[in-house]
Design an enzyme around this catalytic site. Structure first.
Site, PDB file in Angstrom:
ATOM      1  N   GLU A 114       7.172 -21.808   8.189  1.00  0.00           N
ATOM      2  CA  GLU A 114       7.347 -20.803   9.456  1.00  0.00           C
ATOM      3  C   GLU A 114       8.468 -21.775  10.313  1.00  0.00           C
ATOM      4  O   GLU A 114       9.015 -20.967  11.426  1.00  0.00           O
ATOM      5  CB  GLU A 114       6.142 -20.248  10.346  1.00  0.00           C
ATOM      6  CG  GLU A 114       5.719 -21.475  11.148  1.00  0.00           C
ATOM      7  CD  GLU A 114       4.269 -20.750  12.092  1.00  0.00           C
ATOM      8  OE1 GLU A 114       4.527 -20.873  13.162  1.00  0.00           O
ATOM      9  OE2 GLU A 114       3.346 -20.322  11.219  1.00  0.00           O
TER      10      GLU A 114
ATOM     11  N   GLU B 141       0.638  -1.140  -0.109  1.00  0.00           N
ATOM     12  CA  GLU B 141       0.166   0.100  -0.016  1.00  0.00           C
ATOM     13  C   GLU B 141       0.866   1.342   0.154  1.00  0.00           C
ATOM     14  O   GLU B 141       0.478   2.560  -0.243  1.00  0.00           O
ATOM     15  CB  GLU B 141      -0.760  -0.082   1.284  1.00  0.00           C
ATOM     16  CG  GLU B 141      -2.051  -1.123   1.163  1.00  0.00           C
ATOM     17  CD  GLU B 141      -3.204  -0.862   0.238  1.00  0.00           C
ATOM     18  OE1 GLU B 141      -3.077   0.146  -0.602  1.00  0.00           O
ATOM     19  OE2 GLU B 141      -4.043  -1.618   0.031  1.00  0.00           O
TER      20      GLU B 141
END
Length: 308
Positions: free
Chosen positions: A114, A83
């Site tokens: 992860e 963004e």
């Protein structure tokens, strides 16, 4: 690590009957728990401020802001990074989001990624992280090996590091220069950290990027004057921002934006100072902050600027 001891993995006593509630009762329980998130973020504002100052300083000196996370945390980091170019006119490489498992993990859960500490370190090496950069490791539990590996590797390379977690028991906290830990308590659904923990992380990431960009002069008053008018909606927003900042009609704002080559901030400054777009751009090269550039113009020209 005994995950059962982490607050993010505890059973929430306020929602133990959620499965038998009516639709409205389910939503009421969720809403009441969500209301606790903002307060938790408010408790760590001093730590967020320390992180923002660190980020802004390094971005001003050519560094990067790099978010690293797994699962929900990684997706939120990628979202915030993506963004920044349309909102603040940053280069795509200035704010970067990295998720364990790569871009495929944005849409398809790759939970095992992860657990690899070396993968986190390898992604840091791939990005050629250096001492000018800031790396923010995001992990609800604070114990994701991928995130820990990334933070540790970045620290060894001289980068500034921030840990954003939701439990004080996170091992990554000791590896980072700044620890931001909004503790939101047990989730509505046990262990579903995409809920309150994810909401808190999103709020903190909003603050990290937005406050940093404000300090870099990418906001005038509360207007996003460095946005890139890359589509019809953003061009219309640019024109309205120019109208608001310079106190002019739409036609004048539209012409100023065209004359400035689509650079909103330069268009505003040219109107405020009654100068050419080229002169406005030169002033903004010296002072990124629009208000300071206007003051610089007045000092150089001896003429008052136009009140916005």
């Amino acid at each position: 690590m005994d995950y059962a001891e982490l607050v993010t993995e505890k059973v929430n006593p306020n929602t133990v009957d959620i499965d038998t509630g009516s639709t409205e009762e389910i939503l009421r329980m969720m809403h009441e728990e969500d209301c606790k998130v903002a307060a938790a973020v408010g408790e760590v504002l001093p730590q967020i401020a320390a992180a923002v100052d660190m980020i802004a300083e390094r971005l001003a000196n050519g560094g990067r802001l790099i978010y690293v996370g797994a699962g929900t945390s990684g997706r939120l980091g990628v979202l915030d990074a993506s963004e920044c170019p349309p909102t603040f006119g940053t280069a795509p490489e200035q704010v970067v989001g990295v998720i364990a498992g790569g871009d495929q993990a944005l849409r398809t859960s790759i939970e095992g990624a992860e657990d690899c500490r070396d993968l986190g370190a390898a992604d840091v090496d791939r990005l050629q992280v250096c001492r000018r950069d800031v790396l923010v490791g995001i992990s609800a539990s604070g114990n994701a090996p991928y995130v820990l590996g990334a933070v540790e590797r970045a620290a060894r390379l001289g980068a500034a590091t921030v840990a954003l977690c939701n439990t004080q028991a996170g091992t990554v906290l000791q590896a980072a220069d700044v620890a931001v830990v909004p503790v939101v308590g047990p989730e509505v659904i046990m262990g579903s950290t995409r809920l309150k923990a994810g909401t808190a992380q999103k709020m903190v990431l909003n603050m990290l990027s937005t406050a940093s960009m404000i300090k870099l002069g990418k906001v005038y008053r509360n207007l996003m004057v460095d946005l890139s008018p890359s589509n019809q909606k953003l061009r219309d927003r640019s024109v309205r921002i120019i109208m608001q900042a310079a106190g002019v009609e739409r036609k004048t704002a539209d012409e100023a934006l065209k004359n400035a080559g689509g650079e909103t901030k330069a268009a505003i400054l040219s109107l405020l100072c009654s100068c050419s777009p080229e002169e406005a751009k030169r002033l903004l090269q010296e002072e990124r902050c629009l208000a300071k550039a206007e003051k610089l113009y007045r000092c150089k020209s001896g003429r008052p600027g136009k009140a916005g």
